[in-house]
Design a protein around this motif. Structure first.
Motif, PDB file in Angstrom:
ATOM      1  N   LEU A  84      60.006  33.883 100.858  1.00 31.43           N
ATOM      2  CA  LEU A  84      58.956  34.905 100.866  1.00 31.43           C
ATOM      3  C   LEU A  84      59.430  36.157 100.142  1.00 31.43           C
ATOM      4  O   LEU A  84      58.706  36.736  99.320  1.00 31.43           O
ATOM      5  CB  LEU A  84      58.572  35.251 102.306  1.00 31.43           C
ATOM      6  N   ILE A  85      60.644  36.606 100.457  1.00 37.23           N
ATOM      7  CA  ILE A  85      61.174  37.816  99.839  1.00 37.23           C
ATOM      8  C   ILE A  85      61.336  37.623  98.337  1.00 37.23           C
ATOM      9  O   ILE A  85      60.943  38.477  97.532  1.00 37.23           O
ATOM     10  CB  ILE A  85      62.529  38.195 100.478  1.00 37.23           C
ATOM     11  N   THR A  86      61.892  36.492  97.942  1.00 33.02           N
ATOM     12  CA  THR A  86      62.104  36.214  96.521  1.00 33.02           C
ATOM     13  C   THR A  86      60.783  36.135  95.765  1.00 33.02           C
ATOM     14  O   THR A  86      60.638  36.696  94.669  1.00 33.02           O
ATOM     15  CB  THR A  86      62.880  34.898  96.349  1.00 33.02           C
ATOM     16  N   THR A  87      59.804  35.444  96.367  1.00 33.97           N
ATOM     17  CA  THR A  87      58.490  35.325  95.722  1.00 33.97           C
ATOM     18  C   THR A  87      57.820  36.684  95.601  1.00 33.97           C
ATOM     19  O   THR A  87      57.204  36.994  94.572  1.00 33.97           O
ATOM     20  CB  THR A  87      57.586  34.369  96.519  1.00 33.97           C
ATOM     21  N   ALA A  88      57.930  37.514  96.638  1.00 35.39           N
ATOM     22  CA  ALA A  88      57.329  38.846  96.597  1.00 35.39           C
ATOM     23  C   ALA A  88      57.938  39.682  95.476  1.00 35.39           C
ATOM     24  O   ALA A  88      57.221  40.392  94.753  1.00 35.39           O
ATOM     25  CB  ALA A  88      57.525  39.542  97.940  1.00 35.39           C
ATOM     26  N   GLN A  89      59.256  39.615  95.295  1.00 36.72           N
ATOM     27  CA  GLN A  89      59.906  40.351  94.212  1.00 36.72           C
ATOM     28  C   GLN A  89      59.434  39.849  92.857  1.00 36.72           C
ATOM     29  O   GLN A  89      59.196  40.640  91.931  1.00 36.72           O
ATOM     30  CB  GLN A  89      61.421  40.216  94.343  1.00 36.72           C
ATOM     31  N   THR A  90      59.280  38.534  92.729  1.00 33.44           N
ATOM     32  CA  THR A  90      58.811  37.963  91.471  1.00 33.44           C
ATOM     33  C   THR A  90      57.388  38.406  91.162  1.00 33.44           C
ATOM     34  O   THR A  90      57.058  38.767  90.029  1.00 33.44           O
ATOM     35  CB  THR A  90      58.874  36.427  91.528  1.00 33.44           C
ATOM     36  N   MET A  91      56.520  38.389  92.180  1.00 32.74           N
ATOM     37  CA  MET A  91      55.131  38.788  91.975  1.00 32.74           C
ATOM     38  C   MET A  91      55.021  40.272  91.624  1.00 32.74           C
ATOM     39  O   MET A  91      54.167  40.679  90.829  1.00 32.74           O
ATOM     40  CB  MET A  91      54.311  38.513  93.242  1.00 32.74           C
ATOM     41  N   THR A  92      55.910  41.099  92.191  1.00 30.84           N
ATOM     42  CA  THR A  92      55.892  42.529  91.893  1.00 30.84           C
ATOM     43  C   THR A  92      56.271  42.788  90.439  1.00 30.84           C
ATOM     44  O   THR A  92      55.779  43.738  89.820  1.00 30.84           O
ATOM     45  CB  THR A  92      56.867  43.273  92.825  1.00 30.84           C
ATOM     46  N   ASP A  93      57.125  41.956  89.870  1.00 35.04           N
ATOM     47  CA  ASP A  93      57.568  42.144  88.485  1.00 35.04           C
ATOM     48  C   ASP A  93      56.533  41.683  87.467  1.00 35.04           C
ATOM     49  O   ASP A  93      56.668  41.989  86.279  1.00 35.04           O
ATOM     50  CB  ASP A  93      58.879  41.385  88.247  1.00 35.04           C
ATOM     51  N   ARG A  94      55.515  40.955  87.913  1.00 31.53           N
ATOM     52  CA  ARG A  94      54.501  40.476  86.976  1.00 31.53           C
ATOM     53  C   ARG A  94      53.492  41.571  86.646  1.00 31.53           C
ATOM     54  O   ARG A  94      53.244  42.466  87.452  1.00 31.53           O
ATOM     55  CB  ARG A  94      53.775  39.259  87.555  1.00 31.53           C
ATOM     56  N   ALA A  95      52.918  41.489  85.461  1.00 30.47           N
ATOM     57  CA  ALA A  95      51.997  42.518  84.997  1.00 30.47           C
ATOM     58  C   ALA A  95      50.544  42.183  85.343  1.00 30.47           C
ATOM     59  O   ALA A  95      49.633  42.485  84.577  1.00 30.47           O
ATOM     60  CB  ALA A  95      52.147  42.708  83.490  1.00 30.47           C
ATOM     61  N   PHE A  96      50.323  41.556  86.479  1.00 36.27           N
ATOM     62  CA  PHE A  96      48.968  41.281  86.958  1.00 36.27           C
ATOM     63  C   PHE A  96      49.041  41.005  88.459  1.00 36.27           C
ATOM     64  O   PHE A  96      50.122  40.830  89.018  1.00 36.27           O
ATOM     65  CB  PHE A  96      48.343  40.095  86.203  1.00 36.27           C
ATOM     66  N   ARG A  97      47.896  40.960  89.095  1.00 36.88           N
ATOM     67  CA  ARG A  97      47.829  40.722  90.532  1.00 36.88           C
ATOM     68  C   ARG A  97      47.884  39.222  90.796  1.00 36.88           C
ATOM     69  O   ARG A  97      46.966  38.495  90.455  1.00 36.88           O
ATOM     70  CB  ARG A  97      46.550  41.331  91.127  1.00 36.88           C
ATOM     71  N   ASP A  98      48.963  38.782  91.405  1.00 38.36           N
ATOM     72  CA  ASP A  98      49.161  37.368  91.703  1.00 38.36           C
ATOM     73  C   ASP A  98      49.150  37.192  93.215  1.00 38.36           C
ATOM     74  O   ASP A  98      49.887  37.859  93.936  1.00 38.36           O
ATOM     75  CB  ASP A  98      50.490  36.889  91.117  1.00 38.36           C
ATOM     76  N   LEU A  99      48.325  36.253  93.689  1.00 37.59           N
ATOM     77  CA  LEU A  99      48.149  36.051  95.125  1.00 37.59           C
ATOM     78  C   LEU A  99      49.143  35.069  95.735  1.00 37.59           C
ATOM     79  O   LEU A  99      49.030  34.750  96.919  1.00 37.59           O
ATOM     80  CB  LEU A  99      46.726  35.539  95.400  1.00 37.59           C
ATOM     81  N   THR A 100      50.120  34.591  94.961  1.00 37.09           N
ATOM     82  CA  THR A 100      51.024  33.568  95.474  1.00 37.09           C
ATOM     83  C   THR A 100      51.776  34.041  96.709  1.00 37.09           C
ATOM     84  O   THR A 100      51.843  33.345  97.731  1.00 37.09           O
ATOM     85  CB  THR A 100      52.023  33.143  94.389  1.00 37.09           C
ATOM     86  N   SER A 101      52.382  35.220  96.641  1.00 33.56           N
ATOM     87  CA  SER A 101      53.142  35.722  97.790  1.00 33.56           C
ATOM     88  C   SER A 101      52.222  36.021  98.969  1.00 33.56           C
ATOM     89  O   SER A 101      52.611  35.846 100.131  1.00 33.56           O
ATOM     90  CB  SER A 101      53.928  36.974  97.403  1.00 33.56           C
TER      91      SER A 101
END
Length: 347
Positions: A48-65
């Motif tokens: 969860l933590i790793t996915t959240a960090q990855t989603m934060t680095d993306r330049a769009f809103r990703d609902l995966t985390s």
């Protein structure tokens, strides 16, 4: 507006996989010995933590985390209603407690969708600011990116920030929350606080229900006394799902919610934003004394909370405000000859 969610096929596929996968892993863990189940729970939480960090680095809103985190919460809630509630002893107290949990959970869901789908505090377009940027360009001068938001073509007021995930400039920007896939700003910060407070309360009630659930079985479980007896009860075949989802995983989620809740309460009481704490050196209205962060917007506990509830955008604030009398007293109190060397306003 431009920060709306885009549901393309890849986004939907990622969300479905993230929503289902951790539940399968945790359900499988419930059939394993404790020395294998516990590492699996930790791995799910670490993912969860790793996915959240990855989603934060993306330049769009990703609902995966978001799907990953809330998938387990949904399954845990269903497990609580289906497996735990029917076992609890009947009575008015239990009915009141379950009703309180239901109301709190519904409020949490409402706050979640308000943050996910609502306006975080997007700054409106400004023709005058756009003209200023054009004039700079005509003179061959590159506009200062700390003063102007070139993506939205406006002059950035104090406390605002361009959110690369939402693709908008947000007033009174606190942070981007990967768990809710939304920027947290002036217009949804109150609902974010409500979500965290409701999650804290809901998970606290879950611990209470699970305690009573195992209390029902304790006298007739036929287990030995002491620690070994507790382990036998928790990881008996009839109770492992409750143990894995509602005790082990819930403890990790509760720890996170508790830390975020008290951090937010502390910041709101002192009129500090997470973005200002993380990037204090960028802002002239932020002061650091030792390890403590202060802002020139600090007007005292009551006035800080009243301002938070009004949810201002600060769209007309373009220079450091004058410190309030309350802040002057704090600075005089905490500043010592040793502290003067580490006290600085950041430009």
């Amino acid at each position: 507006h431009r920060c709306k969610l885009v549901f393309d096929s890849s986004q939907i596929q990622r969300c479905i996989g993230a929503f289902v996968l951790p539940n399968i892993v945790l359900a499988a863990a419930s059939f394993l010995p404790i020395y294998l189940a516990l590492p699996l729970v930790v791995i799910v939480f670490a993912s969860l933590i790793t996915t959240a960090q990855t989603m934060t680095d993306r330049a769009f809103r990703d609902l995966t985390s978001t799907a990953l985190y809330h998938g387990v919460l949904v399954f845990g809630s269903v497990l609580l209603v289906v497996k735990v509630f029917p076992v609890l002893p009947p009575g008015a107290a239990v009915r009141i407690e379950t009703a309180v949990w239901s109301v709190v959970t519904c409020c949490m869901v409402g706050c979640f969708f308000r943050v996910l789908c609502g306006d975080p505090g997007v700054l409106p377009p400004n023709a005058e600011h756009r003209e200023e940027i054009y004039q700079h360009a005509e003179r061959g001068v590159v506009p200062n990116v700390h003063t102007y938001c070139l993506e939205d073509m406006l002059r950035k007021p104090n406390r605002s920030k361009f959110c690369k995930n939402s693709n908008v400039c947000v007033g009174r920007f606190d942070h981007y929350c990967a768990w809710l896939s939304s920027a947290i700003g002036a217009k949804n910060h109150l609902f974010f606080l409500g979500f965290v407070a409701c999650q804290f309360t809901s998970q606290l009630l879950v611990f209470h229900f699970v305690w009573r659930y195992f209390g029902v079985f304790w006298d007739n479980a036929g287990t030995g006394p002491g620690f070994c007896g507790v382990v036998d009860l928790l990881f008996g075949s009839a109770h492992t799902l409750v143990t894995v989802f509602l005790l082990m995983y819930n403890l990790l989620g509760f720890t996170f919610a508790t830390a975020m809740l008290f951090l937010q309460l502390s910041h709101i009481s002192r009129n500090v934003l997470l973005n200002e704490r993380w990037n204090a050196s960028r802002y002239p209205w932020v002061l650091r004394i030792g390890r403590s962060i202060f802002t020139l917007y600090d007007k005292g506990f009551v006035r800080n909370w009243l301002e938070f509830l009004r949810r201002p955008l600060h769209e007309s604030d373009f220079g450091p405000p004058a410190p309030s009398e309350h802040l002057r007293k704090i600075l005089l109190k905490v500043a010592s000859p040793a502290a003067h060397g580490s006290c600085c306003g950041h430009a």
